[in-house]
Design an enzyme around this catalytic site. Structure first.
Site, PDB file in Angstrom:
ATOM      1  CG  ASP A  68      49.529 -72.125  23.579  1.00  0.00           C
ATOM      2  OD1 ASP A  68      48.325 -72.442  23.934  1.00  0.00           O
ATOM      3  OD2 ASP A  68      50.385 -71.917  24.536  1.00  0.00           O
ATOM      4  CG  ASP A  92      47.187 -67.284  27.133  1.00  0.00           C
ATOM      5  OD1 ASP A  92      47.313 -66.126  26.860  1.00  0.00           O
ATOM      6  OD2 ASP A  92      46.154 -67.886  26.700  1.00  0.00           O
ATOM      7  CG  ASP A 118      53.510 -72.568  27.245  1.00  0.00           C
ATOM      8  OD1 ASP A 118      53.369 -72.174  28.336  1.00  0.00           O
ATOM      9  OD2 ASP A 118      52.265 -72.584  26.728  1.00  0.00           O
TER      10      ASP A 118
END
Length: 230
Positions: free
Chosen positions: A12, A14, A171
């Site tokens: 991922d 961001d 995240d």
């Protein structure tokens, strides 16, 4: 065969590779202020961490009765975001170390993000991560964003990897759920500490409850090399 066998890594962007959330927050705050006049707080923003920009804007359009189309809103958000992102988007040091080590070892890697393709390209180029990460896919290019598995399955296909051989670094809870739905293992590094107990993180192969402050490239490399958490 390398130390890492057939393992492929899907990252991922961001909140995982880069700390872009403050830029997205400021861009979102300004957009909503202009289109709706409403206040948008950091606590409001945390509700949308891990959800694609396209889906977030579609929600806002319905909820707040915004006349502009999702495409127009996305273009507006990207313009605001990229102006901030080009000025400053920090890469998490341990994540950069991980990417460099995996690149040197020849491990196939791809970025799978809820951001637009233009935003992904700008961030990778601006941070220098494009030297190691040349394969990427945006949620805008697949039918469904996270928590659906589409973007991760598309990344695996680009890498020519089987989903079972892929390890996702995420995240956010929707991303962890997407990895599980894709049949991939997951290393979870929660951006929002309070989300560490989210059920979606329960299936993670490795969970860094303290987020990036706790994450180390070496711990992740050990997992990838041995196939199990140490």
């Amino acid at each position: 065969m390398s130390t890492f066998g057939r393992t492929a890594v899907v990252l991922d962007l961001d909140g995982t590779l880069v700390d872009s959330e403050p830029n997205y927050y400021e861009a979102s705050r300004a957009l909503l202020a202009d289109f709706t006049g409403r206040e948008y707080t950091w606590a409001d923003n945390e509700q949308y961490v891990g959800i694609s920009s396209h889906e977030t804007l579609a929600l806002w359009r319905r909820e707040y009765g915004i006349a502009a189309s999702v495409a127009e809103l996305l273009a507006d958000l990207d313009r605001r975001y990229l102006a901030l992102a080009r000025a400053r988007t920090p890469v998490y040091p341990e994540m950069r170390k991980l990417v460099e080590r995996l690149h040197d070892a020849g491990v196939p890697m791809a970025v799978a993000s809820g951001s637009s393709r233009a935003a992904i390209e700008a961030i990778l180029a601006g941070t220098g991560l494009d030297a190691q990460l040349t394969t990427f896919v945006s949620a805008e290019e697949v039918p469904r964003g996270k928590p659906a598995p589409d973007v991760f399955l598309a990344a695996a296909a680009l890498l020519g990897a089987e989903p079972a051989d892929c390890v996702v670094f995420e995240d956010a809870a929707p991303g962890a759920a997407a990895a599980h739905a894709a049949g991939m293992r997951c290393v979870a590094i929660p951006y929002v500490a309070a989300h560490a107990d989210d059920p979606s993180f329960a299936d993670a192969e490795l969970l860094f409850r303290g987020g990036q402050e706790e994450f180390t490239a070496q711990a992740a490399l050990d997992l990838l090399a041995t196939g199990r958490a140490l």
